[in-house]
Design a protein around this motif. Sequence first.
Motif, mmCIF file in Angstrom:
data_model
loop_
_atom_site.group_PDB
_atom_site.id
_atom_site.type_symbol
_atom_site.label_atom_id
_atom_site.label_comp_id
_atom_site.label_asym_id
_atom_site.label_seq_id
_atom_site.Cartn_x
_atom_site.Cartn_y
_atom_site.Cartn_z
ATOM 1 N N ARG A 79 4.941 3.503 -2.803
ATOM 2 C CA ARG A 79 5.249 4.760 -3.520
ATOM 3 C C ARG A 79 4.861 5.760 -2.501
ATOM 4 O O ARG A 79 5.111 7.087 -2.719
ATOM 5 C CB ARG A 79 4.527 4.609 -4.694
ATOM 6 N N ASN A 80 3.823 5.569 -1.561
ATOM 7 C CA ASN A 80 3.379 6.609 -0.929
ATOM 8 C C ASN A 80 3.942 6.939 0.336
ATOM 9 O O ASN A 80 4.716 6.026 0.594
ATOM 10 C CB ASN A 80 1.837 6.164 -0.697
ATOM 11 N N SER A 81 3.703 7.765 0.896
ATOM 12 C CA SER A 81 4.348 8.233 2.334
ATOM 13 C C SER A 81 3.582 7.925 3.569
ATOM 14 O O SER A 81 4.025 8.149 4.633
ATOM 15 C CB SER A 81 4.446 9.632 2.376
ATOM 16 N N PRO A 111 -2.963 -4.452 -7.656
ATOM 17 C CA PRO A 111 -3.099 -4.355 -9.290
ATOM 18 C C PRO A 111 -2.492 -2.938 -9.723
ATOM 19 O O PRO A 111 -1.802 -3.086 -10.994
ATOM 20 C CB PRO A 111 -4.453 -4.159 -9.554
ATOM 21 N N SER A 112 -2.213 -1.988 -8.940
ATOM 22 C CA SER A 112 -1.637 -0.769 -9.558
ATOM 23 C C SER A 112 -0.015 -0.883 -9.818
ATOM 24 O O SER A 112 0.498 -0.055 -10.590
ATOM 25 C CB SER A 112 -1.811 0.662 -8.716
ATOM 26 N N TYR A 113 0.491 -1.898 -9.439
ATOM 27 C CA TYR A 113 2.211 -2.215 -9.553
ATOM 28 C C TYR A 113 2.164 -2.736 -10.649
ATOM 29 O O TYR A 113 3.428 -3.140 -11.118
ATOM 30 C CB TYR A 113 2.482 -2.669 -8.547
ATOM 31 N N ALA A 137 8.266 1.844 -7.332
ATOM 32 C CA ALA A 137 8.787 0.742 -7.836
ATOM 33 C C ALA A 137 8.587 0.843 -9.509
ATOM 34 O O ALA A 137 7.652 1.083 -9.915
ATOM 35 C CB ALA A 137 7.739 -0.529 -7.510
ATOM 36 N N ASP A 138 9.765 1.298 -10.081
ATOM 37 C CA ASP A 138 9.680 1.890 -11.405
ATOM 38 C C ASP A 138 9.434 0.447 -12.287
ATOM 39 O O ASP A 138 9.148 0.726 -13.383
ATOM 40 C CB ASP A 138 11.208 2.464 -11.842
ATOM 41 N N GLU A 139 9.972 -0.568 -11.793
ATOM 42 C CA GLU A 139 9.808 -1.823 -13.060
ATOM 43 C C GLU A 139 10.095 -2.925 -12.257
ATOM 44 O O GLU A 139 11.082 -3.181 -11.303
ATOM 45 C CB GLU A 139 11.073 -1.632 -13.994
ATOM 46 N N ILE A 140 9.277 -3.929 -12.564
ATOM 47 C CA ILE A 140 9.391 -5.224 -12.363
ATOM 48 C C ILE A 140 10.344 -6.203 -13.203
ATOM 49 O O ILE A 140 9.834 -5.987 -14.194
ATOM 50 C CB ILE A 140 8.166 -6.115 -12.004
ATOM 51 N N GLY A 185 13.742 -9.440 -9.441
ATOM 52 C CA GLY A 185 13.897 -8.189 -8.711
ATOM 53 C C GLY A 185 13.065 -7.204 -9.130
ATOM 54 O O GLY A 185 12.223 -7.199 -9.964
ATOM 55 N N VAL A 186 13.245 -6.020 -8.148
ATOM 56 C CA VAL A 186 12.558 -4.806 -8.525
ATOM 57 C C VAL A 186 13.254 -3.601 -8.562
ATOM 58 O O VAL A 186 14.233 -3.462 -7.826
ATOM 59 C CB VAL A 186 11.444 -4.463 -7.530
ATOM 60 N N CYS A 187 13.109 -2.793 -9.436
ATOM 61 C CA CYS A 187 13.800 -1.492 -9.841
ATOM 62 C C CYS A 187 13.234 -0.549 -9.176
ATOM 63 O O CYS A 187 12.136 0.072 -9.749
ATOM 64 C CB CYS A 187 14.380 -1.475 -11.185
ATOM 65 N N SER A 188 14.120 0.526 -8.530
ATOM 66 C CA SER A 188 13.634 1.503 -7.867
ATOM 67 C C SER A 188 14.762 2.642 -8.064
ATOM 68 O O SER A 188 15.701 2.572 -7.435
ATOM 69 C CB SER A 188 13.088 1.426 -6.503
#
Length: 443
Positions: free
Chosen positions: A35-37, A285-287, A255-258, A268-271
């Motif tokens: 999520r970071n740059s 852990p943050s995800y 990563a909006d949702e696992i 999958g992973v939704c972004s």
Amino acid sequence: MDEEYDVIVLGTGLKECILSGLLSVAGKKVLHMDRNSYYGGESASLQLDQLYGQLKGPGETPKGGLGSTRDYNVDLIPKFIMAGGVLVKMLLHTRVTRYLDFKQVVGSYVCQGGNVHKVPATDGEALKSSLMGWLEKRKARNFFVFVQDFEEDQPSTHKGLDLRKIPMREVFRHFNLSDNTIDFIGHGLALHRDDSYLNKPALETVLRVKLYADSLARYGKSPYIYPLYGLGELPQAFARLSAVYGGTYMLNKPADEIVYGDDGRVVGVCSEGEVAKCHMVVCDPSYASEKVRKVGKGIRVICILSHPIRNTNNADSCQIIIPQKQVPGRQHDIYIGVLSWSHNVCAEGKYIAICSTTVETDNPIAELKPAFDVVGPIEESFTIVSDIYEPVSDGKNDNVFITTSYDATSHFETTCLDVLDVWKRMTGEELQLTIPEDDDENK
């Protein structure tokens, strides 16, 4: 995004980048998102203006007298690398050393009675140490000779001690070592974080001391090395490795949702409205906050100094451990990691001392007073108090494998053990860290 991957890795912390690199080398199709740059996550290295903005507040700028902001590469989670430890084996196994330059950390020290002493790790150093009297030195020498000669598969070197069964307390008693000697061996050499090891089988501790001594033998001054320009270089090096083997990287990608299938396993992973399909997810852990539990807190205070630490022979870099028993009422050790301009992490003439421990009270900053007393005058400081999380399950049921938060230790051994554990949970096999015979770095 509209592809299928073997593994999606979320977060570019060191653990996640190591696993991404290892999985790519093993032939897995890997998508790595953050999520970071920037690379590194919690284990990033920041320039001085970034440090002020992140830890002092938006718009805060460096005060005068600290030098150019570009001269700083300050680690948010400082840890030294054991020269003979697991991380070095990972670096050699993957050949990531081609992307990095290292320099030795000058000294390793322990505090006793308020004074800083060099940690002895061999029979010769034991006889010269200021930590012990003459009689105790001879006893310690006998212990170190035993450790240096010990081979797990050669019973003749065991001196009749079954280290798989007897607790470490009994081994210390066998050599008639004093409490102070036990303290620096258990915490300064074996690098245990508390005294619970005394009641556990002795083999692990003896092997830890042996690793320390073997690492020390490589360079002679301390068992630790450190990458030039900070630890933030490590995640980027493993990320580069993953890319070489076909891994795909996306920064600034939330990563909006696992996403899970009907059987409860990840699919999958939704972004940003798109779903990347996968068979497994690795993340910090943050995800996956709903799949972790809080197990404690850690505090780190980054201190900028204009002087070396007293009683370290003006070392430009060192580790100092304050064992728990040296601070009445404490249950965890306090760590001080010191670096300087010689490692390209700060302006010339400056030192970075990072003090850390596991939080035990409602006043974390006060818990580091013993470290501040050792460090001396501080020009500027930055405080980080963070929760420590661990996964609530092993991930085998849903194929979501979560790393643990970084602990307060000033070395990478516990970090690497977590990487090895995640690998085994994912693959069902131990990671075989073979070192290429033609690797010039190992000659």
